[in-house]
Motif scaffolding. Structure first.
Motif, mmCIF file in Angstrom:
data_model
loop_
_atom_site.group_PDB
_atom_site.id
_atom_site.type_symbol
_atom_site.label_atom_id
_atom_site.label_comp_id
_atom_site.label_asym_id
_atom_site.label_seq_id
_atom_site.Cartn_x
_atom_site.Cartn_y
_atom_site.Cartn_z
ATOM 1 N N PRO A 179 -9.044 41.352 37.250
ATOM 2 C CA PRO A 179 -7.646 41.710 37.533
ATOM 3 C C PRO A 179 -6.991 42.437 36.357
ATOM 4 O O PRO A 179 -7.056 41.984 35.212
ATOM 5 C CB PRO A 179 -6.977 40.359 37.789
ATOM 6 C CG PRO A 179 -7.875 39.345 37.174
ATOM 7 C CD PRO A 179 -9.258 39.894 37.273
ATOM 8 N N GLY A 180 -6.393 43.578 36.655
ATOM 9 C CA GLY A 180 -5.647 44.325 35.651
ATOM 10 C C GLY A 180 -6.486 45.247 34.791
ATOM 11 O O GLY A 180 -5.938 46.029 34.008
ATOM 12 N N ALA B 10 -2.943 45.370 33.288
ATOM 13 C CA ALA B 10 -2.923 43.973 32.840
ATOM 14 C C ALA B 10 -1.678 43.665 32.007
ATOM 15 O O ALA B 10 -1.458 42.511 31.625
ATOM 16 C CB ALA B 10 -4.180 43.665 32.029
ATOM 17 N N THR C 140 -7.977 38.340 30.704
ATOM 18 C CA THR C 140 -7.077 38.573 31.836
ATOM 19 C C THR C 140 -6.341 37.309 32.254
ATOM 20 O O THR C 140 -5.336 37.385 32.971
ATOM 21 C CB THR C 140 -7.856 39.124 33.053
ATOM 22 O OG1 THR C 140 -8.789 38.132 33.533
ATOM 23 C CG2 THR C 140 -8.599 40.405 32.698
#
Length: 485
Positions: free
Chosen positions: A302-303, A332, A383
């Motif tokens: 994610p990100g 992120a 993350t």
């Protein structure tokens, strides 16, 4: 040629068997005089193989031709006509190549994304640069290498230019269309120098970008330590064709290089050449597969966004070394500086490059599943970590980074200078270079007229933990400029 041979390593082994008594440098006498705490950290074998190149590894007249044979093997391994070893890094090798092609006041076409070592070469030699602009990606805030068309235009405007110099791969792993640029140069009978410091491995696997000699370059410089298995400072410059005088090239290197080269550097470069000829295709193939797998895993976090196809799209770079994984951290909500610092402090992971929105993770044939998993796990943990909102960096428009050259780098460096507050430096002529590092591409060069945009970029960048180590004032509160009047 017999690539199972390693002349430098063989000579070192013979030296050890002979058990010489030395009344010559180095003063530690193969480690006998080294302090025990030093030996405990560095290891006795480092000192044991630290000896004179002539009068140690070879005799005083170099009758064994140890280094000469090692260089011939290196040239044969990569398809060059000649190869020269340097123990002073590619920074010296690039300067030597420039001196071999151009004299003081000669004009040379140079990509503006050149490493700071090129600027040092201009300052030392008095060569006058004509800057060839990279292609700017305003969304990614990233410079792609200059195109052949840009060099074509530059030659049309400056037909007196004696040659061209281009950097490829870039520190981001992006590559120029070297074949196209070489054709532009050779139609005019002009040589092409390629600063290929990040590309020593390219000749040894077909799935890597085309290396400079295969693309038609006349001289290319590679750093064995960056993507190979040499020690820091180990460099080779390769030569082919008849546009650059090999004697002039060797003499130029001799003018700049040390008279006390480190044999350990020679040995590592020689051994790496043998390793690559024997097993390079297999080793690099494994590294490419490992990097491909790591790219996919990282891109799924994610990100984090792994940049790949975007870098080789139309009007972008010609090719990409996919062993360099560029990871964008913008989504992120953290900067590349923060990501780099957190990975080092919290997971003991170092990455090669960081900027306001990305990091570069470099894979080589030395990596394996364990090291790849460690990187992916560290990034996954990153993350899940809450970090402060990063300081904003003022990102200039492309034109704010295309500074006007009003003096040559040499003239500006040796001119009368003064340090002024950075805000007062706007409109003045820079007397120093200011280089965000890494990657080592100067934002301001000596002789360029300073703009407000580039000052804002550097000042806000430093506030966001950008490093500008070559500035007289690394905080960039003041900048050295050519004294008025």
């Amino acid at each position: 040629m017999n690539h199972d041979e390693s002349p430098v390593l063989d000579a070192l082994a013979a030296y050890h068997r002979q058990d010489y008594a030395n009344f010559c440098p180095p003063g530690h006498k193969q480690g006998r005089g080294a302090d025990r705490p030093v030996l405990e950290v560095l290891g006795a074998d480092v000192f044991r193989s630290d000896l004179l190149a002539t009068g140690g590894m070879d005799d005083r007249l170099s009758r064994g031709k140890v280094l000469e044979r090692a260089q011939e093997l290196m040239a044969d391994a990569v398809g060059a006509e000649q190869a020269f070893f340097s123990t002073c890094g590619s920074s010296l090798s690039v300067k030597s190549a420039m001196m071999a092609v151009a004299a003081p006041d000669d004009v040379m076409l140079i990509g503006r994304d050149a490493h700071k070592s090129v600027i040092a070469g201009l300052t030392l030699t008095g060569i006058r640069p004509v800057w060839v602009r990279p292609r700017w990606d305003a969304e990614l805030h990233l410079a792609h290498p200059p195109s052949p068309h840009a060099f074509e235009q530059a030659f049309e405007e400056h037909p007196d230019a004696v040659g061209a110099l281009v950097t490829s791969p870039s520190p981001y792993g992006t590559c120029s269309d070297l074949q196209g640029i070489a054709e532009v140069c050779h139609r005019r009978g002009k040589p092409l120098i390629v600063d290929e410091a990040w590309g020593a491995h390219l000749p040894f696997h077909d799935d890597l970008p085309t290396w400079a000699m295969d693309a038609g370059a006349d001289v290319c410089v590679v750093s064995i330590h960056k993507m190979g298995a040499g020690f820091e400072q180990g460099s080779v410059f390769h030569l082919q064709g008849g546009l650059v005088d090999p004697v002039r090239l060797k003499q130029s290197a001799d003018l700049l290089s040390t008279t006390s080269p480190n044999v350990l550097f020679f040995a590592a470069m020689d051994g790496w050449r043998r390793q690559m000829v024997r097993n390079g295709t297999e080793l690099l193939g494994t590294a490419l597969r490992l990097a491909r797998s790591a790219r996919a895993e990282i891109d799924g976090l994610p990100g984090l966004n792994v940049l790949e196809e975007r870098l080789v799209a139309k009007e972008a770079s010609h090719d990409l070394d996919r062993l360099q994984i560029m990871i964008d951290t913008l989504d992120a909500g953290i900067s590349g500086y923060q990501a780099s610092d957190w990975l080092r402090a919290e997971r003991a992971i170092n990455v090669g490059l960081s900027d306001h929105r990305r990091i570069i993770a470099q894979f080589t044939f030395a990596d394996d599943e364990k090291s790849a998993d460690r990187l992916v796990t560290g990034l996954r943990d990153l993350t899940r970590t809450s970090l402060p909102t990063p300081r904003s960096v003022v990102l200039p428009r492309p034109e704010d980074l295309e500074l006007e050259s009003v003096m040559s780098p040499r003239e500006a460096f040796f001119a009368a200078q003064e340090a002024v507050p950075s805000g007062d430096a706007v409109g003045r002529t820079a007397a120093e270079q200011l280089t965000p590092y890494p990657p080592g591409i100067p934002a301001i060069l000596p002789g360029e007229r300073i703009t407000a945009g580039v000052v804002d970029y550097l000042r806000t960048g430093v506030a966001a933990t950008m490093a500008v180590p070559d500035a007289a004032d690394p905080s960039v509160r003041t900048i050295r400029v050519v004294r008025a009047g």
